[in-house]
Design an enzyme around this catalytic site. Structure first.
Site, short mmCIF file in Angstrom:
data_model
loop_
_atom_site.label_atom_id
_atom_site.label_comp_id
_atom_site.label_asym_id
_atom_site.label_seq_id
_atom_site.Cartn_x
_atom_site.Cartn_y
_atom_site.Cartn_z
CB VAL A 70 19.97 -20.13 -3.31
CG1 VAL A 70 18.75 -19.06 -2.53
CG2 VAL A 70 19.26 -21.62 -3.52
NE ARG A 71 16.16 -13.40 -8.66
CZ ARG A 71 15.51 -13.25 -9.15
NH1 ARG A 71 15.45 -14.02 -10.86
NH2 ARG A 71 15.05 -12.33 -9.87
CG ASP A 89 -7.92 8.02 -0.67
OD1 ASP A 89 -7.59 6.82 -0.38
OD2 ASP A 89 -7.98 8.75 0.40
CG ASP A 102 16.84 -8.12 6.06
OD1 ASP A 102 15.53 -8.08 6.65
OD2 ASP A 102 17.69 -8.81 5.29
CB VAL A 141 23.36 -17.87 -2.60
CG1 VAL A 141 24.44 -18.70 -1.84
CG2 VAL A 141 22.96 -15.98 -2.03
CG ASN A 198 -2.65 -0.60 1.25
OD1 ASN A 198 -2.80 -0.60 0.02
ND2 ASN A 198 -2.75 -1.48 1.84
#
Ligand SMILES: C[C@@H](O)[C@H](NC(=O)OP(=O)(O)OC[C@H]1O[C@@H](n2cnc3c(N)ncnc32)[C@H](O)[C@@H]1O)C(=O)O
Ligand SMILES: Nc1ncnc2c1ncn2[C@@H]1O[C@H](COP(=O)(O)OP(=O)(O)OP(=O)(O)O)[C@@H](O)[C@H]1O
Ligand SMILES: [Fe+2]
Length: 563
Positions: free
Chosen positions: A357-358, A289, A462, A364, A133
């Protein structure tokens, strides 16, 4: 089913008729446009008082016309209960109650932010998307889990549109500023501004003051506008990608008035395309809106029997989307995909033994007992910003991973670093991500490790359950790329908040896990004994003088960020 919707949380006096059989949404709106400055609550309420009766009567005429002369044929009246400006909401509430009583039909109290999300789900047909949003007074990521819309990430200060509008007021442009920034940015060159993302949360205050300063120092306004768009929308796109990665879903919908910006939609579409996810943005009349989204959600609520009696229909200016009991969806549905069946390129789940791997940021690859992490260029970002972020984060990650090890926290050994290429070679660690192996004991250990990191003078930045690897009792911290040196209690609390949000977004029973995590944190940060219940001990220090991260965490969670 035919529902009348009424919207008037801030600037749009709007009414709509939704017919669930034909799918038609008829909307009549009358915007409040301040002569100068931003939205004045009193003036806005006066506008609602004048305009709401008119837009409602237009919609009722339409209802009669489309009902073969057999009265209005309306089955319910839905209205925005909040969030929004109190004086405006009260006028809308009064109008809705009166109309429901006159027509003798049920009243439906809609959360405006959930309506911004549901209109995207309605238009796309997606089952359980992540929703971004991007509106005037808000900016957040929502995902459905365990019967509620969870806030996966959100602004720590103002909404995104309000941030942009404050800048345009500073340069003397009339409200709303968003479309003017979009127009000016098309003529400008990129100007560098601060970029602030913490896990899936973010803030705009630093970037807005830097933008005002740049303008005051003579940087052409077009260049500042371009820099603003490139920076703010890259932040929103990045957190949206993180949410897709964390939940494992491959569906994203956009909501809110800032979503009308073509550059934001372009960045989100590009990010989704590159990770094999689907992206849906409603048409502009459903982004800004409007009462159409209120009527559409009202219909779902009526079908679920979720009606309001007049005495319980008070409005709520701080109505958070995560407080809405979602009666119209099945409790079993979830934004979090089963890691076993999820699309591996969308989840970032590990497959040791030679594969790739993402994650949200990097690719990675696994080679023998090494892991090569490469921050791939993100083509949705401006190249200058992209280069800066990849280099800074690669440097920070290598340095802080090693510092954490020195502070006694298990991390992979750093074997090689190339900041300009954005690559780091790590030792392979752990058997799975914490996200797939969540136990109270491991969360406790995670708390101890974060306290040790904070004690060493920096934050992780993180610490989600996907940035932690586990192997038996060993808990390894990864991905320090968003970390930085700080001793501020607010920054420590944000680390704790990011971790708990990621647990709450994915676990079935987050409460005991978060308690164990806090107890672990307290045991190291405060030197408490190991058996203390984290929440109780947080209360205990609240009465003391020296505020700590756990105490501040309660404030961070309780903040109503609708400014
Ligand atoms: C609570 C409710 O009152 C509030 N509504 C709201 O913020 O209005 P909305 O229509 O979703 O968004 C308005 C914002 O959207 C921005 N905006 C409109 N067109 C834009 C554009 N092309 N680029 C950037 N921003 C734009 C405006 O500057 C303004 O700040 C909300 O949803 O948070
Ligand atoms: N040293 C390592 N040993 C084992 N697995 C690892 C290692 N480094 C990364 N991984 C795996 O790769 C995944 C992605 O790594 P990482 O989190 O560093 O990338 P990212 O792109 O920054 O991810 P995100 O931004 O989504 O957190 C991790 O969730 C983990 O499963
Ligand atoms: Fe809105």
């Amino acid at each position: 089913m035919r529902i009348v919707g009424i919207e008037g949380t801030a600037w749009a006096a709007s009414a709509a008729l939704f017919d669930s059989e034909t799918g038609e949404v008829f909307i009549e709106s009358d915007p409040y446009e301040p002569d100068s400055g931003g939205i004045h609550p009193r003036e806005a309420a006066e506008h609602m008082g004048d305009a709401i009766p008119e837009v409602v009567s237009t919609v009722l005429e339409r209802a009669a016309e489309t009902n073969d002369g057999d009265g209005a044929g309306v089955d319910g009246v839905a209205f925005s209960r909040g969030p929004g400006l109190g004086p405006c909401l009260r006028i809308v509430g009064t109008a809705a109650r009166a109309l429901a009583q006159t027509l003798d039909v049920p009243l439906l109290g809609v959360n405006h932010m959930v309506a911004h999300l549901e209109i995207g789900r309605h238009g796309s047909g997606f089952d359980s998307p992540v929703c971004l949003n991007a509106s005037g007074a808000n900016a957040h990521l929502l995902g459905y889990h365990n019967g509620r819309y969870r806030v996966l990430g959100e602004t720590m200060d103002t909404g995104v549109g309000n941030a942009i509008d404050k800048f345009t007021r500073h340069v003397g442009w009339t409200h709303p500023g968003g479309p003017k920034v979009e127009e000016a940015a098309a003529e400008g060159d990129y100007h560098d501004l601060p970029y602030v993302v913490k896990g899936m949360d973010f803030s705009f205050s630093g970037i807005m003051s830097a933008a005002k300063d740049a303008y005051d120092d003579g940087v052409p306004v077009e260049d500042v506008c371009r820099g603003l768009q490139e920076t703010i929308f890259a932040m929103l796109t990045e957190v949206a990608e993180r949410a897709l990665s964390l939940t494992g879903t491959d569906e994203l919908v956009l909501g809110g008035g800032v979503g009308q910006n073509a550059r934001l939609r372009e960045m989100l579409a590009e990010m989704c395309e590159q990770r094999g996810a689907e992206f849906y943005a409603p048409e502009p009349r459903f982004l800004r809106d409007n009462a159409g989204m209120i009527a559409v959600l009202g219909a779902r609520m009526l079908a679920a029997g979720d009606t309001l009696s007049v005495p319980e229909s008070a409005v709520d200016p701080n109505f958070r989307p995560d407080r809405v009991p979602v009666t119209w969806r099945d409790d079993e549905e979830s934004v979090a995909r089963d890691p076993a069946t999820a699309n591996p390129s969308a989840t970032g789940a590990t497959a040791p033994g030679g594969s790739e791997v993402r994650g949200a940021e990097a690719t990675v690859t696994f080679e023998a007992d090494s892991v090569v992490k490469r921050r791939v260029p993100k083509t949705y970002r401006h190249p200058e910003l992209d280069d800066r972020l990849r280099t800074e984060r690669t440097r920070a990650e290598a340095r802080l991973t090693s510092l954490a090890r020195r502070a006694g926290v298990p991390t992979p050994v750093v074997r090689d670093v190339d900041p300009t290429e954005g690559t780091i070679v790590f030792q392979y660690v752990g058997e799975s991500d914490l996200a797939e192996a969540l136990t109270a004991e491991r969360c406790r250990t995670m708390g101890e490790h974060l306290a040790a990191v904070h004690g060493a003078g920096f934050v992780h930045g993180d610490p989600t359950t996907r940035n932690v690897r586990v192997d038996g009792d060993r808990v390894y911290l990864l991905d320090f790329g968003l970390g930085y040196h700080t001793g501020h209690v607010e920054d420590h609390a944000m680390d704790l908040h990011v971790f708990e949000q990621s647990v709450e977004g994915t676990a079935d029973e987050p409460e005991p896990l978060c308690r164990a995590f806090e107890a672990g944190y307290a045991s190291v940060a405060r030197g408490d004994d190991g058996d203390v219940d984290g929440r109780r001990s947080a209360h205990r220090t609240q009465s003391g003088d020296d505020e700590d991260a756990l105490t501040r965490l309660r404030q961070v969670e309780g903040r109503g960020r609708y400014q």
